[in-house]
Design a protein around this motif. Structure first.
Motif, PDB file in Angstrom:
ATOM      1  N   ASN A  44      -5.538  -6.111  -9.419  1.00  0.00           N
ATOM      2  CA  ASN A  44      -4.529  -5.103  -9.713  1.00  0.00           C
ATOM      3  C   ASN A  44      -4.202  -5.013 -11.187  1.00  0.00           C
ATOM      4  OD1 ASN A  44      -4.198  -4.242  -7.094  1.00  0.00           O
ATOM      5  ND2 ASN A  44      -2.789  -5.899  -6.631  1.00  0.00           N
ATOM      6  N   HIS A  89       1.210   3.969 -12.835  1.00  0.00           N
ATOM      7  CA  HIS A  89       0.482   2.709 -12.683  1.00  0.00           C
ATOM      8  C   HIS A  89       1.466   1.541 -12.691  1.00  0.00           C
ATOM      9  CE1 HIS A  89      -2.590  -0.390 -14.366  1.00  0.00           C
ATOM     10  NE2 HIS A  89      -2.430  -0.526 -13.066  1.00  0.00           N
ATOM     11  N   ASN A  93       2.136  -1.100  -9.701  1.00  0.00           N
ATOM     12  CA  ASN A  93       1.994  -2.543  -9.943  1.00  0.00           C
ATOM     13  C   ASN A  93       3.241  -3.284  -9.471  1.00  0.00           C
ATOM     14  OD1 ASN A  93      -0.559  -2.778 -11.041  1.00  0.00           O
ATOM     15  ND2 ASN A  93       0.138  -2.832 -13.157  1.00  0.00           N
ATOM     16  N   HIS A 157      -2.399   3.598  -5.799  1.00  0.00           N
ATOM     17  CA  HIS A 157      -2.305   2.556  -6.830  1.00  0.00           C
ATOM     18  C   HIS A 157      -3.641   2.401  -7.548  1.00  0.00           C
ATOM     19  CE1 HIS A 157      -1.553  -1.955  -7.890  1.00  0.00           C
ATOM     20  NE2 HIS A 157      -1.508  -1.180  -8.950  1.00  0.00           N
ATOM     21  N   HIS A 161      -4.386   2.995 -11.447  1.00  0.00           N
ATOM     22  CA  HIS A 161      -4.890   1.833 -12.179  1.00  0.00           C
ATOM     23  C   HIS A 161      -6.130   2.228 -12.995  1.00  0.00           C
ATOM     24  CE1 HIS A 161      -6.255  -2.358 -12.801  1.00  0.00           C
ATOM     25  NE2 HIS A 161      -7.462  -1.868 -12.557  1.00  0.00           N
TER      26      HIS A 161
END
Length: 184
Positions: A44, A89, A93, A157, A161
């Motif tokens: 991640n 992002h 996270n 996500h 990312h």
């Protein structure tokens, strides 16, 4: 006499083997949990909440021009497309990363999905690959806006990312390879 010894040794042997299996299973499970957390943290990317990590400040990807994504109005609170990608992002996270996807607030995710839909309806994109990624992001955001779909959240996500890395010139280069846009 031999029978008495076996009557004592058999239960003792069963208990010893049972404790050994249980102990090994416990250690193996803890090891796998720690490895999974490590994999999730690695996959991640870096977080603003991680402290003590010494990440390189060397830019891995060259940032692309801010003219690639232009918002039609300023009402959504994003300075530009790079800011939009970076803020989302960070949001993902902090709310989904490091094993939090199962406990994330659906209401919070739903509100953010609705913001994404509004933002993508008020943007001009000058790159066909980014536009295709935004179309997929909008599709996923519509799913999250209508129902609690954790897999759609995970994919959102991952899109943000990867786009953050490719658009903003991150010093970190591990991506999910989910986007069509791969930088310039």
């Amino acid at each position: 006499m031999k029978l008495k010894i076996w009557l004592w040794l058999t239960p003792l042997l069963i208990i010893t083997v049972g404790l050994g299996v249980w102990g090994g299973w416990t250690l193996l499970g803890a090891s796998n949990t720690n490895n999974q957390k490590s994999i999730e943290a690695t996959s991640n990317g870096p977080s603003v909440t991680q402290e003590g990590d010494d990440f390189s400040t060397e830019v891995v990807n060259t940032p692309v021009s801010e003219a690639i994504i232009v918002f039609k109005n300023d009402e959504l609170g994003f300075r530009n497309g790079h800011d939009f990608i970076g803020q989302l992002h960070n949001f993902y996270n902090e709310t989904l990363g490091w094993g939090r996807i199962d406990t994330a607030s659906y209401t919070e995710q739903q509100q953010k999905a609705e913001l994404i839909i509004d933002a993508l309806e008020n943007v001009d994109v000058m790159d066909a690959a980014v536009q295709m990624d935004f179309d997929k992001i909008k599709e996923l955001a519509e799913i999250v806006a209508s129902k609690d779909d954790r897999e759609a959240m995970r994919k959102l996500h991952r899109y943000f990312h990867d786009l953050d890395i490719y658009l903003n010139g991150y010093d970190y280069n591990q991506t999910f390879q989910i986007t069509i846009f791969q930088g310039e």
